[in-house]
Design a protein around this motif. Structure first.
Motif, PDB file in Angstrom:
ATOM      1  N   HIS A 253       0.841  -1.195   0.000  1.00  0.00           N
ATOM      2  CA  HIS A 253       0.000   0.000   0.000  1.00  0.00           C
ATOM      3  C   HIS A 253       0.876   1.245   0.000  1.00  0.00           C
TER       4      HIS A 253
ATOM      5  N   MET B 163      -5.212   4.900   1.289  1.00  0.00           N
ATOM      6  CA  MET B 163      -4.144   3.910   1.133  1.00  0.00           C
ATOM      7  C   MET B 163      -4.364   3.066  -0.108  1.00  0.00           C
TER       8      MET B 163
ATOM      9  N   HIS C 206       3.862   0.935   2.640  1.00  0.00           N
ATOM     10  CA  HIS C 206       3.875  -0.061   3.712  1.00  0.00           C
ATOM     11  C   HIS C 206       3.275  -1.362   3.218  1.00  0.00           C
TER      12      HIS C 206
ATOM     13  N   MET D  15       0.579  -4.224   3.999  1.00  0.00           N
ATOM     14  CA  MET D  15      -0.655  -4.351   4.772  1.00  0.00           C
ATOM     15  C   MET D  15      -0.972  -5.831   4.794  1.00  0.00           C
TER      16      MET D  15
HETATM   17 CU   LIG Z   1      -2.443   0.095   4.128  1.00  0.00          CU
END
Ligand SMILES: [Cu+2]
Length: 158
Positions: free
Chosen positions: A77, A88, A110, A112
């Motif tokens: 994301h 996101m 990041h 997820m």
């Molecule tokens: Cu995320």
């Protein structure tokens, strides 16, 4: 008896130490390090995955996916703030330019981890496999940090 008390005291202190070694894993010209996540309450909500990737080569690479037994649907994301509103969107890939270090970190790219297969327990760790277009697959142990952690907690820069 005193020796026992000392040994016991030491053992009691160890798990609360915030810092740990964060050894890097290399694949070709890439070094992957400082992988961490946060403790979760149960498995209903997704967990995060953060990591640092250094490209010592002359060629750009791209992170194109992550996999882990800890989650049924791990995704990449990107946190985007537009007109004061955060979203996101799914990131198909994260560019890792030659000679640069890219971090998956709070507020940016990041991992997820959706569909957790078990709760993430503080102090434990789990393996995550990162797949790069050029360097291939790299597995790294991911430390589970406290809920308020904002960065990897390592005892030294590596
Ligand atoms: Cu995320």
């Amino acid at each position: 008896m005193k020796a026992f008390a000392l040994a016991f005291g030491y053992a009691m202190v160890l798990p609360t130490l915030a810092l740990a070694e964060c050894p890097g894993v290399t694949a070709g010209e890439l070094t992957v390090s400082k992988a961490w996540s946060r403790v979760t309450i149960g498995t209903q909500r997704p967990a995060v995955f953060y990591v640092e990737i250094r490209n010592d080569g002359q060629t750009d690479d791209r992170l194109i996916g992550i996999e882990t037994s800890a989650a049924g649907m791990p995704m990449l994301h990107q946190t985007v703030i537009k007109d004061g509103v955060a979203s996101m969107p799914h990131a198909a890939a994260v560019e890792i330019p030659a000679g640069q270090t890219v971090s998956l970190a709070p507020g940016g790219y990041h991992g997820m981890l959706m569909d957790l297969t078990r709760p993430l327990v503080e102090g434990e760790s789990f393996p995550v496999t990162l797949t790069f277009e050029q360097a291939g697959a790299v597995e790294i142990e991911t430390r589970i940090l406290p809920i308020r952690a904002q960065e990897a907690q390592c005892d030294a820069e590596r």
